[in-house]
Design a protein around this motif. Structure first.
Motif, PDB file in Angstrom:
ATOM      1  N   THR A 192      -9.521   1.257   2.006  1.00 23.99           N
ATOM      2  CA  THR A 192      -8.060   1.220   1.899  1.00 23.99           C
ATOM      3  C   THR A 192      -7.556   1.095   0.462  1.00 23.99           C
ATOM      4  O   THR A 192      -6.374   1.336   0.214  1.00 23.99           O
ATOM      5  N   ALA A 193      -8.432   0.728  -0.481  1.00 23.38           N
ATOM      6  CA  ALA A 193      -8.000   0.527  -1.871  1.00 23.38           C
ATOM      7  C   ALA A 193      -7.323   1.763  -2.472  1.00 23.38           C
ATOM      8  O   ALA A 193      -6.273   1.629  -3.131  1.00 23.38           O
ATOM      9  N   PRO A 194      -7.872   2.991  -2.298  1.00 21.40           N
ATOM     10  CA  PRO A 194      -7.180   4.164  -2.868  1.00 21.40           C
ATOM     11  C   PRO A 194      -5.770   4.354  -2.317  1.00 21.40           C
ATOM     12  O   PRO A 194      -4.884   4.871  -3.012  1.00 21.40           O
ATOM     13  N   LEU A 195      -5.553   3.935  -1.073  1.00 25.43           N
ATOM     14  CA  LEU A 195      -4.233   4.084  -0.466  1.00 25.43           C
ATOM     15  C   LEU A 195      -3.206   3.161  -1.113  1.00 25.43           C
ATOM     16  O   LEU A 195      -2.003   3.446  -1.088  1.00 25.43           O
ATOM     17  N   ILE A 196      -3.674   2.035  -1.680  1.00 24.03           N
ATOM     18  CA  ILE A 196      -2.762   1.126  -2.377  1.00 24.03           C
ATOM     19  C   ILE A 196      -2.129   1.841  -3.567  1.00 24.03           C
ATOM     20  O   ILE A 196      -0.921   1.728  -3.815  1.00 24.03           O
TER      21      ILE A 196
ATOM     22  N   MET B 168       2.649   4.350  -6.159  1.00 19.87           N
ATOM     23  CA  MET B 168       3.337   5.501  -6.744  1.00 19.87           C
ATOM     24  C   MET B 168       4.579   5.864  -5.933  1.00 19.87           C
ATOM     25  O   MET B 168       5.630   6.197  -6.495  1.00 19.87           O
ATOM     26  N   ARG B 169       4.479   5.784  -4.608  1.00 21.50           N
ATOM     27  CA  ARG B 169       5.636   6.061  -3.760  1.00 21.50           C
ATOM     28  C   ARG B 169       6.736   5.054  -3.985  1.00 21.50           C
ATOM     29  O   ARG B 169       7.921   5.403  -4.132  1.00 21.50           O
ATOM     30  N   TRP B 170       6.367   3.757  -4.005  1.00 21.73           N
ATOM     31  CA  TRP B 170       7.348   2.708  -4.187  1.00 21.73           C
ATOM     32  C   TRP B 170       7.990   2.774  -5.576  1.00 21.73           C
ATOM     33  O   TRP B 170       9.181   2.499  -5.726  1.00 21.73           O
ATOM     34  N   SER B 171       7.205   3.111  -6.601  1.00 22.24           N
ATOM     35  CA  SER B 171       7.738   3.177  -7.963  1.00 22.24           C
ATOM     36  C   SER B 171       8.815   4.255  -8.093  1.00 22.24           C
ATOM     37  O   SER B 171       9.752   4.121  -8.871  1.00 22.24           O
TER      38      SER B 171
END
Length: 304
Positions: free
Chosen positions: A289-293, A298-301
């Motif tokens: 799951t780390a790559p999904l973080i 990036m989406r949230w930024s």
């Protein structure tokens, strides 16, 4: 995403879950008899399937009732608190370890009650809630490491899962489901904006109690065996949310399937990746799951 596409995705994930469970029943490097599979593999893969679902639904309940996309139980100290208590039991009362899932669930529930009278009550924004929760989680993690140094404590893998662990998990799972069904109409109130809900007389603090209590107990029960997994709940719940773009109640089954599939996949990898050696399940889960973080950041930024 339309209801039809969500249904199709649910069917695909259901098939994937069955395939992953089937794969998990095999034992590599040795001839496995029927009893070996039943006693060693079956409780492990079923625990992973149910435990992954409980892990993600727990995060969904916290995010919805606390109105923050950046929170799950691991960030509030509930998972590491349950792990700490199991470590203490292992050192001081090892004869009680067969009840570790039940002890973990009770610990998660108790910590949730404490948080509701302290951290949840005094928070001014989600930022302070996250900061306070992480501080508590890190304190518990440090205490666990100090207590278990040299003790041989193994609380981060599903390799030693027993039928007793699974039966307690099923009892806690079913108890939580009954509570959620009992209060499900109240859950719909969290779909409305907070101010609008208050104007309609909806008491968020009171209505959130059952949902947060179930979330805390479920997370504590899973963490008693799996150990603490940071950010996994946040990541999986938000990926489902971004994919479907529907309210929490309409994506809960998809969230259940996603959590179950991912944890079973992580446990299969922990079992098969290196021949004749078991890897920590929670490490593989966080690795997946780390790559999904990074994707979510990036989406949230871009939304800020």
């Amino acid at each position: 995403m339309t209801a039809k596409k969500i249904k199709q995705l649910e069917i695909i994930l259901s098939i994937a879950a069955l395939l992953l469970v089937g794969l998990g029943l095999f034992i590599h490097g040795q001839t496995a008899g029927k009893q070996t599979i039943i006693q060693l593999r079956l409780p492990r893969v079923i625990f992973a399937l149910f435990g992954g679902s409980m892990l993600t639904v727990s995060a969904l309940l916290f995010q919805t009732t606390l109105r923050s996309d950046y929170i799950d139980g691991s960030m509030l100290g509930l998972a590491s608190g349950a792990e700490l208590v199991i470590a203490l039991v292992n050192v001081l009362f090892s004869q009680l370890l067969s009840y570790r899932v039940l002890i973990g669930a009770l610990t998660g529930g108790l910590l949730l009650v404490i948080l509701r009278t302290t951290l949840f009550k005094v928070k001014r924004s989600s930022f302070f809630l996250i900061l306070g929760g992480l501080s508590l989680a890190l304190l518990f993690v440090a205490a666990t490491q100090l207590i278990t140094t040299g003790s041989g404590f193994q609380g981060k893998s599903l390799s030693n899962t027993t039928w007793t662990d699974l039966w307690f998990l099923v009892i806690i799972l079913l108890s939580g489901l009954l509570l959620l069904l009992w209060q499900w109409e109240q859950f719909k109130g969290f779909v409305l904006p907070s101010l609008q809900a208050q104007q309609l007389g909806f008491n968020e603090q009171k209505s959130s109690l059952v949902f947060q209590l179930v979330a805390g107990m479920w997370l504590g029960a899973v963490s008693a065996v799996l150990g603490t997994v940071f950010f996994v709940g946040i990541v999986l719940v938000q990926i489902v949310k971004l994919s479907t773009k529907v309210v929490a109640g309409q994506r809960i089954f998809l969230t259940i399937l996603t959590g179950g599939c991912v944890l079973v996949c992580a446990d299969d990898l922990a079992h098969y990746l290196i021949p004749s050696q078991e890897l920590p399940t929670n490490a593989l889960l966080m690795l997946l799951t780390a790559p999904l973080i990074l994707f979510l950041i990036m989406r949230w930024s871009r939304e800020v």
